[in-house]
Design a protein around this motif. Sequence first.
Motif, PDB file in Angstrom:
ATOM      1  N   GLU A  44       0.824  -1.205   0.000  1.00  0.00           N
ATOM      2  CA  GLU A  44       0.000   0.000   0.000  1.00  0.00           C
ATOM      3  C   GLU A  44       0.862   1.261   0.000  1.00  0.00           C
ATOM      4  O   GLU A  44       0.563   2.225  -0.706  1.00  0.00           O
ATOM      5  CB  GLU A  44      -0.920   0.006   1.212  1.00  0.00           C
ATOM      6  N   ALA A  45       1.937   1.258   0.765  1.00  0.00           N
ATOM      7  CA  ALA A  45       2.829   2.416   0.811  1.00  0.00           C
ATOM      8  C   ALA A  45       3.443   2.673  -0.565  1.00  0.00           C
ATOM      9  O   ALA A  45       3.473   3.809  -1.047  1.00  0.00           O
ATOM     10  CB  ALA A  45       3.923   2.212   1.853  1.00  0.00           C
ATOM     11  N   ALA A  46       3.913   1.621  -1.223  1.00  0.00           N
ATOM     12  CA  ALA A  46       4.513   1.770  -2.555  1.00  0.00           C
ATOM     13  C   ALA A  46       3.462   2.216  -3.572  1.00  0.00           C
ATOM     14  O   ALA A  46       3.729   3.096  -4.404  1.00  0.00           O
ATOM     15  CB  ALA A  46       5.145   0.452  -2.990  1.00  0.00           C
ATOM     16  N   SER A  47       2.277   1.641  -3.500  1.00  0.00           N
ATOM     17  CA  SER A  47       1.211   2.001  -4.438  1.00  0.00           C
ATOM     18  C   SER A  47       0.792   3.455  -4.287  1.00  0.00           C
ATOM     19  O   SER A  47       0.573   4.159  -5.279  1.00  0.00           O
ATOM     20  CB  SER A  47      -0.007   1.109  -4.230  1.00  0.00           C
ATOM     21  N   ARG A  48       0.695   3.917  -3.065  1.00  0.00           N
ATOM     22  CA  ARG A  48       0.305   5.317  -2.840  1.00  0.00           C
ATOM     23  C   ARG A  48       1.372   6.285  -3.328  1.00  0.00           C
ATOM     24  O   ARG A  48       1.052   7.326  -3.897  1.00  0.00           O
ATOM     25  CB  ARG A  48      -0.011   5.554  -1.373  1.00  0.00           C
ATOM     26  N   LEU A  49       2.633   5.947  -3.092  1.00  0.00           N
ATOM     27  CA  LEU A  49       3.704   6.802  -3.613  1.00  0.00           C
ATOM     28  C   LEU A  49       3.645   6.880  -5.131  1.00  0.00           C
ATOM     29  O   LEU A  49       3.828   7.937  -5.726  1.00  0.00           O
ATOM     30  CB  LEU A  49       5.077   6.278  -3.170  1.00  0.00           C
ATOM     31  N   ARG A  50       3.363   5.737  -5.771  1.00  0.00           N
ATOM     32  CA  ARG A  50       3.250   5.707  -7.227  1.00  0.00           C
ATOM     33  C   ARG A  50       2.033   6.505  -7.694  1.00  0.00           C
ATOM     34  O   ARG A  50       2.131   7.303  -8.630  1.00  0.00           O
ATOM     35  CB  ARG A  50       3.147   4.268  -7.718  1.00  0.00           C
ATOM     36  N   ASP A  51       0.903   6.305  -7.042  1.00  0.00           N
ATOM     37  CA  ASP A  51      -0.340   6.945  -7.478  1.00  0.00           C
ATOM     38  C   ASP A  51      -0.317   8.458  -7.361  1.00  0.00           C
ATOM     39  O   ASP A  51      -0.890   9.159  -8.204  1.00  0.00           O
ATOM     40  CB  ASP A  51      -1.532   6.379  -6.699  1.00  0.00           C
TER      41      ASP A  51
END
Length: 83
Positions: A44-51
């Motif tokens: 989730e942390a990686a996905s949010r940074l990407r998004d």
Amino acid sequence: MSGWHHSTPLPPAWPPDRFEVRSTRPVPDGAAADRYHFPQTAHEAASRLRDVRFATQIQVVRIEDGVTLFDLVSGVEIPLEHW
């Protein structure tokens, strides 16, 4: 009050970290590395940074064996079920 002192250390209150989310962010923040125990939280942390497109580079590495599970620049994104 006897018995308050134990000869064996207590187990840690938090589980050990298993994943490291590394990111490169615009100056002045620079590079950051955050550690997580649960794969869902690291994902989730990686996905949010990407998004939010805040970081220019994002990697998730499994600490135990150094395997890269997510790498924005290289296009690596191993499904969460295999983390």
